[in-house]
Design an enzyme around this catalytic site. Sequence first.
Site, mmCIF file in Angstrom:
data_model
loop_
_atom_site.group_PDB
_atom_site.id
_atom_site.type_symbol
_atom_site.label_atom_id
_atom_site.label_comp_id
_atom_site.label_asym_id
_atom_site.label_seq_id
_atom_site.Cartn_x
_atom_site.Cartn_y
_atom_site.Cartn_z
ATOM 1 N N GLU A 93 0.764 -1.164 -0.042
ATOM 2 C CA GLU A 93 0.143 -0.040 -0.166
ATOM 3 C C GLU A 93 0.937 1.232 -0.035
ATOM 4 O OE1 GLU A 93 -3.907 -1.924 2.058
ATOM 5 O OE2 GLU A 93 -2.697 -0.977 3.123
ATOM 6 N N CYS A 106 3.596 8.363 1.608
ATOM 7 C CA CYS A 106 3.814 7.359 2.589
ATOM 8 C C CYS A 106 3.930 6.007 1.876
ATOM 9 C CB CYS A 106 3.062 7.194 3.672
ATOM 10 S SG CYS A 106 3.213 6.031 5.127
ATOM 11 N N CYS A 113 6.172 -7.525 7.034
ATOM 12 C CA CYS A 113 7.285 -7.013 7.834
ATOM 13 C C CYS A 113 7.375 -8.004 9.055
ATOM 14 C CB CYS A 113 6.769 -5.737 8.723
ATOM 15 S SG CYS A 113 8.333 -5.215 9.737
ATOM 16 N N CYS A 117 5.742 -6.393 15.517
ATOM 17 C CA CYS A 117 4.941 -5.508 16.651
ATOM 18 C C CYS A 117 3.613 -5.761 16.439
ATOM 19 C CB CYS A 117 5.248 -3.861 16.397
ATOM 20 S SG CYS A 117 7.022 -3.571 15.792
ATOM 21 N N CYS A 120 0.679 -3.327 15.273
ATOM 22 C CA CYS A 120 0.679 -3.003 13.856
ATOM 23 C C CYS A 120 0.047 -4.126 12.970
ATOM 24 C CB CYS A 120 2.025 -2.635 13.509
ATOM 25 S SG CYS A 120 2.409 -2.613 11.918
ATOM 26 N N GLY A 163 6.323 -2.272 6.118
ATOM 27 C CA GLY A 163 7.744 -2.785 6.251
ATOM 28 C C GLY A 163 8.538 -1.991 7.147
ATOM 29 N N GLU A 164 9.882 -2.642 7.274
ATOM 30 C CA GLU A 164 10.882 -2.008 8.316
ATOM 31 C C GLU A 164 11.851 -1.598 6.924
ATOM 32 O OE1 GLU A 164 11.694 -0.549 10.920
ATOM 33 O OE2 GLU A 164 13.720 -0.309 10.003
ATOM 34 N N SER A 193 11.618 5.825 8.628
ATOM 35 C CA SER A 193 11.149 5.651 10.048
ATOM 36 C C SER A 193 11.528 4.220 10.219
ATOM 37 C CB SER A 193 9.555 5.624 9.910
ATOM 38 O OG SER A 193 9.167 5.310 11.108
ATOM 39 N N SER A 216 10.701 4.715 15.681
ATOM 40 C CA SER A 216 9.454 4.519 16.488
ATOM 41 C C SER A 216 9.503 3.896 17.796
ATOM 42 C CB SER A 216 8.658 3.355 15.688
ATOM 43 O OG SER A 216 8.248 3.709 14.509
ATOM 44 N N LEU A 217 9.717 4.641 18.978
ATOM 45 C CA LEU A 217 9.820 4.369 20.297
ATOM 46 C C LEU A 217 8.722 3.406 21.015
ATOM 47 C CD1 LEU A 217 12.738 4.767 21.506
ATOM 48 C CD2 LEU A 217 11.668 6.874 22.579
ATOM 49 N N HIS A 218 7.677 4.243 21.155
ATOM 50 C CA HIS A 218 6.480 3.769 21.832
ATOM 51 C C HIS A 218 6.776 3.103 23.331
ATOM 52 C CE1 HIS A 218 5.218 3.622 17.790
ATOM 53 N NE2 HIS A 218 5.910 2.344 17.142
ATOM 54 N N ASN A 294 -4.308 3.502 16.017
ATOM 55 C CA ASN A 294 -5.426 3.285 15.127
ATOM 56 C C ASN A 294 -5.921 1.905 15.083
ATOM 57 O OD1 ASN A 294 -5.268 5.670 13.472
ATOM 58 N ND2 ASN A 294 -3.409 5.195 12.484
ATOM 59 N N CYS A 337 -1.783 5.053 9.877
ATOM 60 C CA CYS A 337 -0.477 4.287 10.266
ATOM 61 C C CYS A 337 -0.785 2.908 10.908
ATOM 62 C CB CYS A 337 0.159 4.995 11.389
ATOM 63 S SG CYS A 337 0.722 6.615 11.010
HETATM 64 N N1 SAH Z 1 8.641 -0.092 10.267
HETATM 65 C C1 SAH Z 1 8.945 1.029 10.486
HETATM 66 C C2 SAH Z 1 7.918 2.085 9.382
HETATM 67 C C3 SAH Z 1 6.539 1.652 9.330
HETATM 68 S S1 SAH Z 1 5.336 1.618 10.428
HETATM 69 C C4 SAH Z 1 8.420 1.473 11.740
HETATM 70 O O1 SAH Z 1 7.989 1.005 12.556
HETATM 71 O O2 SAH Z 1 8.877 2.721 12.177
HETATM 72 C C5 SAH Z 1 5.217 3.563 10.392
HETATM 73 C C6 SAH Z 1 4.777 3.961 11.788
HETATM 74 O O3 SAH Z 1 3.246 3.724 12.039
HETATM 75 C C7 SAH Z 1 5.519 3.644 12.893
HETATM 76 O O4 SAH Z 1 5.628 4.619 13.888
HETATM 77 C C8 SAH Z 1 4.721 2.565 13.538
HETATM 78 O O5 SAH Z 1 4.977 2.387 14.904
HETATM 79 C C9 SAH Z 1 3.286 3.398 13.463
HETATM 80 N N2 SAH Z 1 2.201 2.177 13.664
HETATM 81 C C10 SAH Z 1 2.060 0.974 13.675
HETATM 82 N N3 SAH Z 1 0.974 0.412 13.952
HETATM 83 C C11 SAH Z 1 -0.002 1.491 14.359
HETATM 84 C C12 SAH Z 1 -1.253 1.645 14.905
HETATM 85 N N4 SAH Z 1 -2.160 0.695 14.775
HETATM 86 N N5 SAH Z 1 -1.602 2.784 15.208
HETATM 87 C C13 SAH Z 1 -0.838 4.043 15.029
HETATM 88 N N6 SAH Z 1 0.428 3.895 14.653
HETATM 89 C C14 SAH Z 1 0.870 2.444 14.120
HETATM 90 FE FE1 SF4 Z 2 7.048 -3.519 11.037
HETATM 91 FE FE2 SF4 Z 2 7.020 -0.885 11.676
HETATM 92 FE FE3 SF4 Z 2 4.862 -2.573 11.823
HETATM 93 FE FE4 SF4 Z 2 6.608 -2.902 13.634
HETATM 94 S S1 SF4 Z 2 5.458 -0.817 13.402
HETATM 95 S S2 SF4 Z 2 5.672 -4.284 12.449
HETATM 96 S S3 SF4 Z 2 8.548 -2.367 12.284
HETATM 97 S S4 SF4 Z 2 5.748 -2.184 10.037
#
Ligand code: SAH
Ligand code: SF4
Length: 362
Positions: A93, A106, A113, A117, A120, A163-164, A193, A216-218, A294, A337
């Site tokens: 996408e 984006c 991926c 996580c 996601c 993806g990463e 990212s 992406s720290l979280h 989300n 996201c």
């Molecule tokens: N893999 C990379 C880039 C793609 S994810 C990364 O993790 O940074 C892009 C962004 O969307 C990241 O900051 C990720 O943490 C965030 N993201 C993933 N799942 C999400 C969700 N359900 N709600 C909001 N943000 C989310």
């Molecule tokens: Fe992959 Fe980024 Fe989603 Fe984590 S948040 S599963 S690294 S796309």
Amino acid sequence: MSTLAPRRTRYDASRAEIGEILTDQPRFRVDQLWKGLYEQLAEPSDLTTLPKALRAKLDTDLPAALTTVVERVSDNGDTVKYLFELEGGSRIETVLMLYPDRVTVCVSSQAGCAMGCGFCATGQAGFTRQLTTGEIVEQVVRAGRKAREMDRRLANVVFMGMGEPLANEPAVWSAVERINNDIGLGARHLTVSTVGVVPGIKKLTEWPMQVNLAVSLHAANDDLRNEMVPINRRYPLAMLMDTCADYLLAKGRRLSFEWALIDGVNDRDSDARELAALCRNLPLAAHVNIIPLNPTPGYLTRGTTLARVHEFRDRLDALGVNATVRRNRGTDIDAACGQLAAGQPVIPITLGRRSGTSDSQP
Ligand code: SAH
Ligand code: SF4
């Protein structure tokens, strides 16, 4: 196992490879075609400066990598989500976002991926294969073309789709080079990212290109981060923050942290305090982007309410950390996201609510 990626699609071919396809043509055709593809964002069939027979030959010899499965528009036409099919059948996408002052795309860097996580949608679906340079570049081209149709100019690219990016470094770096050198978007308008893949951040630190980095720290402690972002077990926070500090010192550029806010998991006062402490230890200020979680089908924990999202931001502010709440774009079309899973089935995962040391949580 990943399937083999296609070779020599339109935006995978190098100048030399295009030269081979055009051996029976005058030399200047290579330049003409290259500029047509990258500067004019044109389909070869639309390059009327090329002879008709050549245009037909290019359609087969330099095929497009992306086939549109769905193009969906939301938010009064200011978000366009694409579902593309790649050779081999995987789907990715791409999301085009039109703001009053800028246009951003984006892009995806992998089909799926492998980072796992749980919150996601892409992570829930698992890894299918790496994207090639051309598959990444073509996403930018397609978005740029669409923006132009809407009388806008695409200027920014964020690697925040599926993806990463730092787990697909060769393709991502060469895509960044093409987007910068050939399409002509400024490096400062490109953002990679990462979930915290330390070797990739080190590579970016050494690279002269001034692209932006978002991490992406979280979570700001290893226990919670191990759970939310499994790659933290390999690259724990201390290592990640050292690498970020080196990046800041070498580049002198702003670094941003992404923080997807999850109800009762990482939105407590203690989370804000721990995050502020990490930020204070950096040699330059970092910026925190708070993303209200989300919804994804495979994750049973809720996002923080909007009122609490703003409270968390204010708490960070009071602790001296610059933070903004990122507006969700396209939640109604699953384009926000972490929702980019291209309709693949997912397995529900849940992450327990934590009592922690928060003074505002029961
Ligand atoms: N893999 C990379 C880039 C793609 S994810 C990364 O993790 O940074 C892009 C962004 O969307 C990241 O900051 C990720 O943490 C965030 N993201 C993933 N799942 C999400 C969700 N359900 N709600 C909001 N943000 C989310
Ligand atoms: Fe992959 Fe980024 Fe989603 Fe984590 S948040 S599963 S690294 S796309």
